[in-house]
Design a protein around this motif. Structure first.
Motif, short mmCIF file in Angstrom:
data_model
loop_
_atom_site.label_atom_id
_atom_site.label_comp_id
_atom_site.label_asym_id
_atom_site.label_seq_id
_atom_site.Cartn_x
_atom_site.Cartn_y
_atom_site.Cartn_z
N ILE A 99 0.85 -1.19 0.00
CA ILE A 99 0.00 0.00 0.00
C ILE A 99 0.89 1.24 0.00
O ILE A 99 0.70 2.16 -0.79
CB ILE A 99 -0.96 0.01 1.20
N GLY A 100 1.89 1.23 0.86
CA GLY A 100 2.84 2.33 0.90
C GLY A 100 3.59 2.49 -0.40
O GLY A 100 3.84 3.61 -0.86
N ALA A 101 3.94 1.36 -1.03
CA ALA A 101 4.65 1.41 -2.31
C ALA A 101 3.77 2.04 -3.38
O ALA A 101 4.25 2.87 -4.18
CB ALA A 101 5.08 0.01 -2.73
N ARG B 89 -2.87 5.43 -11.41
CA ARG B 89 -4.04 5.07 -10.62
C ARG B 89 -4.19 3.56 -10.61
O ARG B 89 -3.59 2.86 -11.43
CB ARG B 89 -5.30 5.73 -11.16
N VAL B 90 -4.97 3.09 -9.66
CA VAL B 90 -5.28 1.66 -9.59
C VAL B 90 -6.75 1.45 -9.94
O VAL B 90 -7.57 2.35 -9.77
CB VAL B 90 -4.96 1.04 -8.21
N GLN B 91 -7.05 0.29 -10.42
CA GLN B 91 -8.43 -0.09 -10.71
C GLN B 91 -8.60 -1.56 -10.38
O GLN B 91 -7.62 -2.30 -10.25
CB GLN B 91 -8.79 0.18 -12.17
N GLY B 92 -9.84 -1.97 -10.24
CA GLY B 92 -10.16 -3.39 -10.09
C GLY B 92 -9.98 -3.96 -8.69
O GLY B 92 -10.08 -5.17 -8.52
N GLU C 77 -11.44 -3.67 0.60
CA GLU C 77 -11.76 -3.37 2.00
C GLU C 77 -10.67 -2.55 2.65
O GLU C 77 -10.96 -1.56 3.36
CB GLU C 77 -11.97 -4.67 2.79
N VAL C 78 -9.42 -2.92 2.43
CA VAL C 78 -8.30 -2.18 3.02
C VAL C 78 -8.22 -0.77 2.43
O VAL C 78 -8.01 0.21 3.15
CB VAL C 78 -6.97 -2.94 2.81
N GLY D 257 -8.00 4.25 -1.30
CA GLY D 257 -8.69 4.12 -2.57
C GLY D 257 -8.96 5.46 -3.22
O GLY D 257 -8.86 5.62 -4.45
N ALA D 258 -9.29 6.46 -2.41
CA ALA D 258 -9.56 7.80 -2.94
C ALA D 258 -8.30 8.44 -3.51
O ALA D 258 -8.37 9.22 -4.46
CB ALA D 258 -10.15 8.68 -1.84
#
Length: 108
Positions: free
Chosen positions: A63-65, A81-84, A91-92, A99-100
């Motif tokens: 997550i930090g990476a 950005r991330v998706q999926g 949840e995390v 996520g935002a």
């Protein structure tokens, strides 16, 4: 399950998709960062979309990476950005508010 990374072909707008499969934990953190760094080093790449739909687990190191990669992309004038995200990963992301920060409009 060890993570694997697959880079798609660049789109006409210069964005590239990085598909990730497996668990994202400390053992693959440097690999994840390395893949994103190589993409951002390419002058033809304007942005990176990381697809996490095949990822079932993520730990705090990754997550930090991802947040670090996002900040690096921003400094370079690129997008990331991330998706999926689903299941535990979603949840995390929701619980931490990450996520935002890492999300964005879809396009792939």
């Amino acid at each position: 399950m060890t993570a694997s990374f697959t880079t798609g072909d660049p789109r006409p707008d210069g964005s590239v998709r990085l598909d990730v499969e497996g668990d994202l934990d400390l053992t693959v953190r440097s690999s994840l960062v390395g893949h994103v760094d190589r993409l951002l080093d390419d002058p033809a790449v304007t942005g990176v979309v990381i697809d996490l739909s095949a990822v079932e687990f993520i730990d705090s190191s990754c997550i930090g990476a991802l947040v670090g990669c996002k900040l690096d992309a921003d400094k370079r004038g690129r997008t990331m950005r991330v998706q999926g995200a689903r299941g535990q990963v979603d949840e995390v992301f929701e619980m931490t508010g990450v996520g935002a920060v890492l999300g964005g409009p879809s396009g792939f």
